[in-house]
Design a protein around this motif. Structure first.
Motif, short mmCIF file in Angstrom:
data_model
loop_
_atom_site.label_atom_id
_atom_site.label_comp_id
_atom_site.label_asym_id
_atom_site.label_seq_id
_atom_site.Cartn_x
_atom_site.Cartn_y
_atom_site.Cartn_z
N GLY A 223 0.34 -1.26 -0.42
CA GLY A 223 0.15 0.05 0.28
C GLY A 223 0.78 0.85 0.39
N LYS B 166 -0.21 4.14 -1.26
CA LYS B 166 -2.07 4.49 -1.48
C LYS B 166 -2.74 4.84 -0.10
N LEU C 204 -7.18 3.70 -2.87
CA LEU C 204 -7.21 4.43 -3.69
C LEU C 204 -5.18 4.93 -4.50
N ASN C 205 -5.43 5.15 -5.55
CA ASN C 205 -3.64 5.22 -5.78
C ASN C 205 -3.79 6.78 -5.86
N SER C 206 -4.46 7.86 -5.30
CA SER C 206 -4.27 9.46 -4.72
C SER C 206 -5.18 9.60 -3.47
N ASN D 6 -10.58 11.92 -7.27
CA ASN D 6 -8.98 10.85 -7.05
C ASN D 6 -10.67 9.34 -6.37
N ASP E 254 -9.76 7.16 -8.80
CA ASP E 254 -8.23 6.29 -9.07
C ASP E 254 -8.24 4.77 -8.22
N ILE E 255 -8.62 4.34 -8.63
CA ILE E 255 -8.74 2.85 -8.10
C ILE E 255 -7.66 1.73 -8.57
N TYR E 256 -7.36 1.82 -7.38
CA TYR E 256 -6.05 0.48 -7.68
C TYR E 256 -6.80 -0.67 -7.52
N ARG E 257 -6.81 -1.31 -6.47
CA ARG E 257 -7.99 -2.34 -5.82
C ARG E 257 -9.59 -2.65 -5.32
N ASP F 43 -9.21 -6.61 -9.13
CA ASP F 43 -8.62 -5.45 -10.20
C ASP F 43 -9.76 -4.61 -10.91
N LYS G 263 -9.71 -3.30 -13.41
CA LYS G 263 -9.01 -3.95 -14.74
C LYS G 263 -9.10 -5.07 -15.47
#
Length: 473
Positions: free
Chosen positions: A73, A76, A430-432, A440, A443-446, A455, A457
């Protein structure tokens, strides 16, 4: 005694070993944890097991998390999974699969819980809820009202029609048998008398309620009768008019209608009246769901061309077809009606800020679903959060309207709504920093739902629209 002593030593030894070297399902290492209550950020390691947060510690370079899934993390930000506090799963048998296919969209957007505010697919919703819990279907926790309550010849298919005290009792009995998570009342056909009776009886039974409000009723009557949440701001506006009593009488006498009363309600808005109404809402712990984003979308259907919206590639053709009704209504409206709708939309933003300033509990809800034109599941919750910030709420106040307030409203705050030991491990990484910019949140990472890590994506691949998931654009 000798055997008991020997057994105790073994238990102690194994117990120490377990305590020293436990194994977890998920470990999030060295992440910025946002306290949803205060907005304070602390750095820590978060451990989950059996779909619960079981440990939160200060990270150490010497500590190697012992877990099946370890997430780095660093840099993040961690929040409770988002809640969309007003969606609709509906459209009849022909749209069952299209509704089901949209459930992963919520997870892709970091939404781990939704409040289904009435529809005609209750049996399917209950089935999906079980599949999601079992892990055979990707989707959010679904809290549902089941069918709406309305009067005879109700607008929405599947509604329970109420025209007597006996109907009130039978309808609530039916909802309890489902069991529904809250009572949702609509206002198209129901009389003021039975609307208030539903609220009073639901309150006696300990049932949570929410809904619209027939304009034949004054807002203070609904609040004191026990309504838990007011869906949309029309009804709040009515309660802020110093002429509410006279306008209510005109509605009862059919001298005014719902829409053509709006101009008079705005003109008769007084801050002194509004402050009394806000205090009433706050004192009775009545929540308000502004639904600003859909209000904006519907207000500008006559000006904005949505034909190239990316999410039209994701939503099923059957659901898209249901958008026609509102589109035709907007295009056929008079210039005066179009202008009034836009003015009302602008006024509602100011009203939302006034409610927040008065410490009335707000809930972020998108109203996404079939029939609600171009208000897409998942992404519309982020649009709602952005609209709340544009209305003047701070980023932390806005974030609180999602999972934090949502869990309080449905009386689930003992298990969800914040990042604490013992609560469900429904989380978004979140990445940010969303406290710096509410956009933000996209701006999702997981996304973590219980013991599963997603994920966005990977979820996007099933929709064949990778551009739909470029979250910050």
């Amino acid at each position: 005694m000798k055997y008991l002593y020997f057994y105790s030593i073994l238990l102690l030894l194994f117990g120490c070993k377990t305590e020293k070297n436990p194994s977890y399902k998920i470990a999030i290492h060295n992440i910025n944890i946002i306290d949803i209550h205060t907005g304070k950020i602390t750095n820590g390691d978060v451990y989950a097991l059996n779909k619960r947060i079981v440990k939160i510690i200060t990270p150490s370079a010497e500590t190697t998390p012992n877990a099946k899934k370890v997430i780095n993390g660093t840099g993040k930000f961690l929040l409770p999974g988002f809640w969309d506090n007003h969606i609709h799963l509906r459209g009849g048998d022909s749209l069952i699969e299209e509704n089901r296919n949209l459930l992963p969209l919520f997870i892709a957007n970091g939404i781990t819980t939704v409040r289904d505010a009435g529809g005609d697919l209750t049996a399917s919703v209950l089935k999906w809820r079980k599949e999601i819990e079992d892990g055979t279907l990707t989707g959010p926790t679904i809290y549902t009202s089941g069918p709406k309550l309305d009067g005879i010849s109700a607008t929405w298919a599947g509604s329970l029609e109420v025209a007597s005290s006996e109907d009130v009792s039978k309808a609530l009995d039916s909802l309890e048998k489902i069991p529904s998570d809250f009572v949702k009342i609509y206002d198209s056909r129901i009389s003021g008398e039975y609307y208030l009776e539903i609220l009073k009886e639901a309150t006696k039974r300990g049932m949570i309620s929410s809904g619209h409000m027939p304009f034949t009723v004054e807002l203070n009557e609904a609040v004191t009768s026990g309504i838990g949440a007011i869906e949309h701001l029309y009804y709040i506006l009515k309660g802020c008019s110093y002429e509410e009593k006279e306008i209510t009488e005109a509605i009862i006498n059919k001298e005014l209608g719902f829409w053509n009363s709006m101009e008079q309600l705005i003109a008769s808005y007084r801050d002194t009246t509004a402050q009394k109404t806000f205090k009433l809402l706050k004192d009775n712990n009545t929540y308000v769901v502004p639904t600003l984003h859909i209000g904006h979308v519907l207000s500008y259907l006559d000006e904005v061309d949505h034909s190239n919206d990316l999410y039209l590639k994701v939503v099923g053709k059957g659901i898209i077809k249901t958008y026609d009704r509102r589109i035709k209504r907007a295009l056929n409206a008079s210039q005066e009606a179009r202008k009034s709708r836009k003015e009302l939309n602008t006024f509602f933003r100011k009203l939302t800020k006034s409610l927040q300033d008065a410490k009335v509990n707000l809930l972020a809800g998108s109203d996404s679903g079939a029939y609600n034109s171009y208000t897409y599941p998942g992404i519309s919750l982020h649009k709602e959060l952005e609209a709340l910030v544009e209305a003047g709420l701070s980023t932390i106040e806005t974030l609180q309207t999602s999972s934090y307030n949502g869990s309080k409203f449905l009386e689930k705050s003992d298990i969800s709504g914040s990042i604490e030991i013992g609560k469900v491990s429904d989380l978004v990484i979140l990445n940010s920093n969303p406290l710096q910019d509410i956009k933000n949140t996209r701006d999702i990472y997981r996304v973590i739902k219980g013991d599963r890590v997603y994920d966005p994506k990977e979820i996007a691949k099933q929709y064949n629209c990778p551009e739909c998931f470029t979250f910050k654009n």
